[in-house]
Design a protein around this motif. Structure first.
Motif, PDB file in Angstrom:
ATOM      1  N   TYR A   1     -12.566 -16.982   4.911  1.00 37.17           N
ATOM      2  CA  TYR A   1     -12.539 -16.197   6.141  1.00 37.17           C
ATOM      3  C   TYR A   1     -13.882 -15.509   6.384  1.00 37.17           C
ATOM      4  O   TYR A   1     -14.404 -15.513   7.496  1.00 37.17           O
ATOM      5  CB  TYR A   1     -11.416 -15.165   6.073  1.00 37.17           C
TER       6      TYR A   1
ATOM      7  N   GLU B   1      -6.393   5.499   0.594  1.00 39.40           N
ATOM      8  CA  GLU B   1      -6.805   4.573  -0.468  1.00 39.40           C
ATOM      9  C   GLU B   1      -8.282   4.732  -0.779  1.00 39.40           C
ATOM     10  O   GLU B   1      -8.707   4.582  -1.913  1.00 39.40           O
ATOM     11  CB  GLU B   1      -6.521   3.126  -0.070  1.00 39.40           C
TER      12      GLU B   1
ATOM     13  N   LEU C   1       0.836  -1.207   0.000  1.00 41.94           N
ATOM     14  CA  LEU C   1       0.000   0.000   0.000  1.00 41.94           C
ATOM     15  C   LEU C   1       0.868   1.254   0.000  1.00 41.94           C
ATOM     16  O   LEU C   1       0.604   2.207  -0.736  1.00 41.94           O
ATOM     17  CB  LEU C   1      -0.889   0.031   1.248  1.00 41.94           C
ATOM     18  N   LEU C   2       1.916   1.228   0.834  1.00 42.23           N
ATOM     19  CA  LEU C   2       2.762   2.409   0.956  1.00 42.23           C
ATOM     20  C   LEU C   2       3.624   2.614  -0.285  1.00 42.23           C
ATOM     21  O   LEU C   2       4.138   3.699  -0.521  1.00 42.23           O
ATOM     22  CB  LEU C   2       3.644   2.307   2.207  1.00 42.23           C
TER      23      LEU C   2
ATOM     24  N   SER D   1     -14.549  -1.660  -1.597  1.00 43.04           N
ATOM     25  CA  SER D   1     -14.056  -2.767  -0.795  1.00 43.04           C
ATOM     26  C   SER D   1     -14.967  -3.008   0.402  1.00 43.04           C
ATOM     27  O   SER D   1     -15.529  -2.070   0.964  1.00 43.04           O
ATOM     28  CB  SER D   1     -12.641  -2.470  -0.309  1.00 43.04           C
ATOM     29  N   LEU D   2     -15.127  -4.282   0.758  1.00 44.09           N
ATOM     30  CA  LEU D   2     -15.905  -4.655   1.937  1.00 44.09           C
ATOM     31  C   LEU D   2     -14.915  -5.204   2.952  1.00 44.09           C
ATOM     32  O   LEU D   2     -14.538  -6.371   2.902  1.00 44.09           O
ATOM     33  CB  LEU D   2     -16.952  -5.710   1.565  1.00 44.09           C
ATOM     34  N   GLU D   3     -14.488  -4.345   3.853  1.00 45.19           N
ATOM     35  CA  GLU D   3     -13.392  -4.711   4.754  1.00 45.19           C
ATOM     36  C   GLU D   3     -13.878  -5.637   5.854  1.00 45.19           C
ATOM     37  O   GLU D   3     -15.052  -5.669   6.203  1.00 45.19           O
ATOM     38  CB  GLU D   3     -12.772  -3.450   5.353  1.00 45.19           C
TER      39      GLU D   3
ATOM     40  N   PRO E   1      -5.051  -0.691  -5.564  1.00 44.86           N
ATOM     41  CA  PRO E   1      -5.908  -1.222  -4.494  1.00 44.86           C
ATOM     42  C   PRO E   1      -7.355  -1.356  -4.953  1.00 44.86           C
ATOM     43  O   PRO E   1      -7.835  -0.540  -5.746  1.00 44.86           O
ATOM     44  CB  PRO E   1      -5.776  -0.176  -3.389  1.00 44.86           C
ATOM     45  N   PHE E   2      -8.020  -2.356  -4.438  1.00 38.63           N
ATOM     46  CA  PHE E   2      -9.426  -2.649  -4.743  1.00 38.63           C
ATOM     47  C   PHE E   2      -9.646  -3.101  -6.183  1.00 38.63           C
ATOM     48  O   PHE E   2     -10.750  -3.026  -6.703  1.00 38.63           O
ATOM     49  CB  PHE E   2     -10.341  -1.445  -4.444  1.00 38.63           C
TER      50      PHE E   2
ATOM     51  N   GLY F   1       0.080   2.065  -3.399  1.00 37.71           N
ATOM     52  CA  GLY F   1      -1.239   2.622  -3.106  1.00 37.71           C
ATOM     53  C   GLY F   1      -1.409   3.997  -3.739  1.00 37.71           C
ATOM     54  O   GLY F   1      -0.469   4.545  -4.334  1.00 37.71           O
TER      55      GLY F   1
ATOM     56  N   ILE G   1      -5.887  -9.170   1.260  1.00 38.81           N
ATOM     57  CA  ILE G   1      -6.969  -8.440   1.936  1.00 38.81           C
ATOM     58  C   ILE G   1      -6.482  -7.070   2.401  1.00 38.81           C
ATOM     59  O   ILE G   1      -7.249  -6.113   2.441  1.00 38.81           O
ATOM     60  CB  ILE G   1      -7.569  -9.267   3.111  1.00 38.81           C
ATOM     61  N   THR G   2      -5.196  -6.952   2.695  1.00 39.43           N
ATOM     62  CA  THR G   2      -4.668  -5.669   3.143  1.00 39.43           C
ATOM     63  C   THR G   2      -4.464  -4.713   1.974  1.00 39.43           C
ATOM     64  O   THR G   2      -4.836  -3.547   2.037  1.00 39.43           O
ATOM     65  CB  THR G   2      -3.322  -5.854   3.872  1.00 39.43           C
ATOM     66  N   PHE G   3      -3.868  -5.217   0.900  1.00 42.41           N
ATOM     67  CA  PHE G   3      -3.532  -4.343  -0.226  1.00 42.41           C
ATOM     68  C   PHE G   3      -4.716  -4.174  -1.180  1.00 42.41           C
ATOM     69  O   PHE G   3      -5.048  -3.068  -1.588  1.00 42.41           O
ATOM     70  CB  PHE G   3      -2.322  -4.905  -0.982  1.00 42.41           C
ATOM     71  N   ALA G   4      -5.356  -5.277  -1.532  1.00 46.66           N
ATOM     72  CA  ALA G   4      -6.379  -5.225  -2.575  1.00 46.66           C
ATOM     73  C   ALA G   4      -7.784  -5.130  -1.991  1.00 46.66           C
ATOM     74  O   ALA G   4      -8.745  -4.932  -2.730  1.00 46.66           O
ATOM     75  CB  ALA G   4      -6.264  -6.448  -3.471  1.00 46.66           C
ATOM     76  N   GLY G   5      -7.918  -5.234  -0.683  1.00 45.69           N
ATOM     77  CA  GLY G   5      -9.243  -5.155  -0.075  1.00 45.69           C
ATOM     78  C   GLY G   5     -10.064  -6.386  -0.383  1.00 45.69           C
ATOM     79  O   GLY G   5      -9.536  -7.403  -0.831  1.00 45.69           O
ATOM     80  N   ASN G   6     -11.359  -6.272  -0.122  1.00 43.25           N
ATOM     81  CA  ASN G   6     -12.229  -7.424  -0.320  1.00 43.25           C
ATOM     82  C   ASN G   6     -13.465  -6.972  -1.099  1.00 43.25           C
ATOM     83  O   ASN G   6     -14.342  -6.352  -0.543  1.00 43.25           O
ATOM     84  CB  ASN G   6     -12.620  -7.990   1.045  1.00 43.25           C
ATOM     85  N   THR G   7     -13.474  -7.245  -2.392  1.00 48.78           N
ATOM     86  CA  THR G   7     -14.625  -6.918  -3.224  1.00 48.78           C
ATOM     87  C   THR G   7     -15.037  -8.167  -3.973  1.00 48.78           C
ATOM     88  O   THR G   7     -14.233  -8.712  -4.731  1.00 48.78           O
ATOM     89  CB  THR G   7     -14.271  -5.830  -4.258  1.00 48.78           C
TER      90      THR G   7
END
Lengths: 263, 301
Positions: free
Chosen positions: A226, B228, A107-108, B212-214, A129-130, A111, A208-214
């Motif tokens: 998860y 972000e 991300l850093l 995103s759905l965190e 990301p995402f 991102g 999940i940290t960098f790309a998120g959850n979509t």
């Protein structure tokens, strides 16, 4: 009569406990598995999306790992340059770094406000990301070391004299690589690629940290497992876990010559 | 002495959990591989350990609990494991220090995560003494399986929109979240803040496409503070906790209790330190506890 000394009992016992430690979780998973609803759990739309996405992302991550990792491995094996040991150590970082930390680091760097990412965003309008591309980047980050390490060892292990002979006979470098180096190392390279693919398929923390959850874009199988666990849908989670377990067993079977058989 | 006791209890707890499987494995292995004498010895040692381990913990823990039904300050001891929603992190950490000051022999340890994940872990037998999720659904899941009982409400929390410092996208309410070009992070529907956010958006008649759905609310906060995401729906307490790194915008639906997070708390059934667990709940519900919760932006129950 007896050819071998009696095995040391303490070591055998502790070793047995250690082996059981590996076995029991698998048994636990299989025992709780919803065998009767397995098919419906796996063909559930969300599960199917996750399965398809995981396949796409992991294959692209493998392509990236091979495309960028093979040249790097070759350079590390064949070219003397200052700081080579440092680069070699750098390649190993994702192997030992906790994946979540890897995700934050990505991300850093990549991102929207990251070191390089801010220019990607400003100049090309690209944000990782995402997006599915972000998931591929996260998976490639953790998977590439497997390819590089395996390939470098293979390149180092080949007999340089064949390559030298081909060169003296007038072959160009690329021809030598294609006709001499590659044929003698491809089993190792393939093993490295399979390992990298398996690691990419199981990636969770960095993704999940960098790309998120979509859903449909970055929700790969491990993320879906998860989330299913969190919403209390244990059956669906175990069904998808079994897929990953099956893949792991298949990879082991495929590479058994290299590891299990080499004992 | 006060240092020795928790150590011993922890060790016994560890043994007790370990031992049901260990002797079986050891005996089986010994029978398979070894000549008779050492095998018998191994089996004996293993069984012996199992025996000590299990009666040790159960009786001592039970005795401990009974002897301290009416705890005054200083009479409680041991470890207290509190499983709490991620949104309680800052408030409970501060309360934990105050509680330890009041009960010097108690060590409070927290496990902060998504409420649904904690509920899952408790149902699978995780060693929690207290469960404090951010919604009644997670609590219900645990109480319905008999793993906790008699929940009390300790606080409520309002939703808020978290935006980047300076609010560069000029977001003033839920409707702005649907604007194209606004990168929105929400909690996943599996966790309480996600369900509440969905309910609020539906009530406001706003259809959004979240980027995103965190997995928990603090991950949404991270995505916004890192830049972000342009906005995220979080709790009022998270806006307060973000300090100067991000700003809060009201969701514009005030005073609707169905859009507020409710925080129940209960002692778990398998609590090893039920006395301290009950004291913790009383402490959180006391005037001092409620003052601390209010300081972090929680509403009183």
């Amino acid at each position: 009569m007896r050819r071998r000394a009696r095995p040391p009992i303490v070591a055998v016992c502790i070793g047995g406990v250690a082996a059981t430690f590996f076995l029991l979780p698998l048994v636990g998973l299989a025992r709780r598995a919803p065998w009767s609803s397995l098919l419906s759990d796996l063909t559930d739309p969300a599960a199917r999306t996750a399965l398809r996405l995981s396949l796409i992302c992991s294959l692209w991550a493998t392509v990236v790992a091979v495309g960028a990792g093979l040249p790097l491995a070759w350079v590390l094996a064949r070219v003397e340059f200052p700081g080579r040991r440092l680069v070699r150590a750098l390649v190993l970082v994702p192997l030992v770094l906790p994946p979540v930390v890897g995700g934050v680091a990505l991300l850093l760097a990549f991102g929207r406000r990251g070191l390089l990412g801010q220019y990607l965003d400003r100049w090309f309008g690209i944000t990782l990301p995402f997006t599915t591309a972000g998931a591929v980047v996260a998976e490639a980050f953790v998977a590439m070391p497997f390819l590089v390490v395996t390939a470098e060892a293979a390149f180092r292990g080949t007999d340089r004299r064949y390559e030298d002979a081909a060169r003296t006979l007038g072959a160009k470098r690329w021809t030598v690589f294609r006709r001499v180096t590659l044929p003698s190392t491809w089993p190792a390279l393939a093993a490295g690629a399979v390992l990298a693919w398996a690691r990419a398929l199981g990636e969770f923390g960095a993704t999940i940290t960098f790309a998120g959850n979509t859903p449909g874009r970055t929700t790969t199988i491990p993320l879906q497992v998860y989330l299913l666990l969190e919403s209390g849908r244990l059956d669906g989670a175990i069904a998808l876990s079994l897929v990953l377990l099956g893949v792991s067993v298949a990879v082991l079977a495929l590479l058994r010559e290299r590891w299990v058989g080499a004992l | 002495m006060s240092h020795e006791r928790p150590m011993r209890r922890r060790l016994r707890g560890f043994l007790a959990r370990l031992t049901p499987a260990a002797p079986v494995v050891l005996v089986a292995l010994a029978a398979l591989v070894a000549p008779a004498a050492p095998a018998a010895l191994v089996a004996l040692v293993a069984l012996g350990a199992a025996g000590c381990g299990s009666d040790g913990t159960n009786t001592s823990a039970a005795a401990n609990d009974r002897s301290t039904t009416a705890p005054g300050p200083g009479t409680l001891s041991g470890d207290l494991q509190v499983f709490a929603a991620a949104s309680l992190t800052d408030a409970f950490t501060e309360l934990g220090k105050a509680f330890e000051a009041e009960h010097p022999k108690v060590t409070v340890t927290f496990d902060f995560a998504a409420s649904s994940a904690l509920a899952q872990q408790i149902d699978e037998g995780a060693p929690a003494d207290v469960f404090a999720p951010a919604d009644e659904a997670s609590m219900k899941r645990v109480t319905e399986r008999g793993n906790a009982s008699d929940p009390r409400i300790i606080a409520r929390n309002r939703l808020a929109i978290l935006v980047e410092k300076g609010n560069p996208k000029g977001i003033t309410g839920l409707a702005d979240l649907a604007e194209p070009g606004v990168v929105l992070a929400l909690c996943a529907p599996a966790v309480p803040c996600g369900r509440l956010a969905d309910a609020a958006l539906e009530k406001a008649g706003v259809r959004v496409e979240p980027a995103s759905l965190e997995e928990n609310v603090k991950a949404v906060v991270a995505k916004v503070t890192l830049g972000e995401a342009d906005a995220g729906i979080v709790y009022a307490t998270d806006v307060k906790a973000a300090g100067g790194k991000a700003e809060g915008v009201g969701i514009g639906i005030a005073g609707d209790p169905s859009l507020e997070a409710v925080y129940p708390i209960a002692v778990t059934k398998q609590a090893r330190n039920a006395a301290a667990a009950r004291a913790w709940i009383e402490f959180v519900r006391s005037g001092e506890g409620q003052k601390t919760l209010a300081k972090f932006g929680f509403l009183s129950p």
